[in-house]
Design a protein around this motif. Structure first.
Motif, mmCIF file in Angstrom:
data_model
loop_
_atom_site.group_PDB
_atom_site.id
_atom_site.type_symbol
_atom_site.label_atom_id
_atom_site.label_comp_id
_atom_site.label_asym_id
_atom_site.label_seq_id
_atom_site.Cartn_x
_atom_site.Cartn_y
_atom_site.Cartn_z
ATOM 1 N N UNK A 59 13.957 50.433 -3.930
ATOM 2 C CA UNK A 59 12.602 50.923 -4.179
ATOM 3 C C UNK A 59 11.725 50.601 -2.986
ATOM 4 N N UNK A 60 10.785 51.482 -2.717
ATOM 5 C CA UNK A 60 9.754 51.201 -1.739
ATOM 6 C C UNK A 60 8.648 50.445 -2.469
ATOM 7 N N UNK A 61 7.851 49.652 -1.748
ATOM 8 C CA UNK A 61 6.781 48.913 -2.417
ATOM 9 C C UNK A 61 5.774 49.818 -3.136
ATOM 10 N N UNK A 62 5.679 51.061 -2.715
ATOM 11 C CA UNK A 62 4.681 51.969 -3.283
ATOM 12 C C UNK A 62 5.324 53.042 -4.164
ATOM 13 N N UNK A 63 6.501 52.761 -4.726
ATOM 14 C CA UNK A 63 7.191 53.740 -5.569
ATOM 15 C C UNK A 63 6.375 54.046 -6.820
ATOM 16 N N UNK A 64 6.308 55.312 -7.170
ATOM 17 C CA UNK A 64 5.634 55.761 -8.395
ATOM 18 C C UNK A 64 6.681 55.865 -9.503
#
Length: 126
Positions: A59-64
């Motif tokens: 996951x990216x830190x800004x995953x929705x």
């Protein structure tokens, strides 16, 4: 890590080191759970599926996160088959307790355009 300069009360920080949101560039994790389970079990199964997908797909830190529901096991398996057919990576969680069987699935991080299969499904609401 994003840091913002201190601002006065009522002001909105303008430069926090974060880029403007673009849904076509953002990472998404789409998750579906069976609505024929109790509300508590729906929440638990979503957690299991998203944790599994996050561990396997990163996951990216800004995953929705987009959470939807399907009616039952058959609909969940149809969704899984369509994702597999489209080549979208996902994890299908099968609850080992209570003989629930396949209970939820979650995609690995993906782009917004690959969430079309989820757009026809109702958003999850316990």
């Amino acid at each position: 890590m994003n840091t913002c300069s201190p601002v006065s009360v009522g002001e909105i920080p303008t430069d926090c080191g974060k880029k403007a949101f673009d849904r076509n560039l953002a990472s998404y994790l789409f998750a579906a759970v069976r609505s024929d389970l109790s509300a508590v079990q729906q929440g638990v199964q979503l957690c299991h599926a998203t944790a599994l997908a996050a561990a396997n797909g990163g996951l990216d830190p800004d995953t929705r996160f987009v959470l939807v529901s399907v009616k039952n096991k058959d609909e969940l398996l149809l969704l899984a088959a369509s994702l597999a057919e489209d080549g979208i990576a996902f994890d299908l969680f099968e609850e080992p307790d209570y003989q629930i069987g396949p209970s939820a699935l979650a995609t690995h991080k993906t782009k917004f355009k690959y969430g079309k299969r989820f757009s026809r499904l109702p958003l999850w609401s316990p």
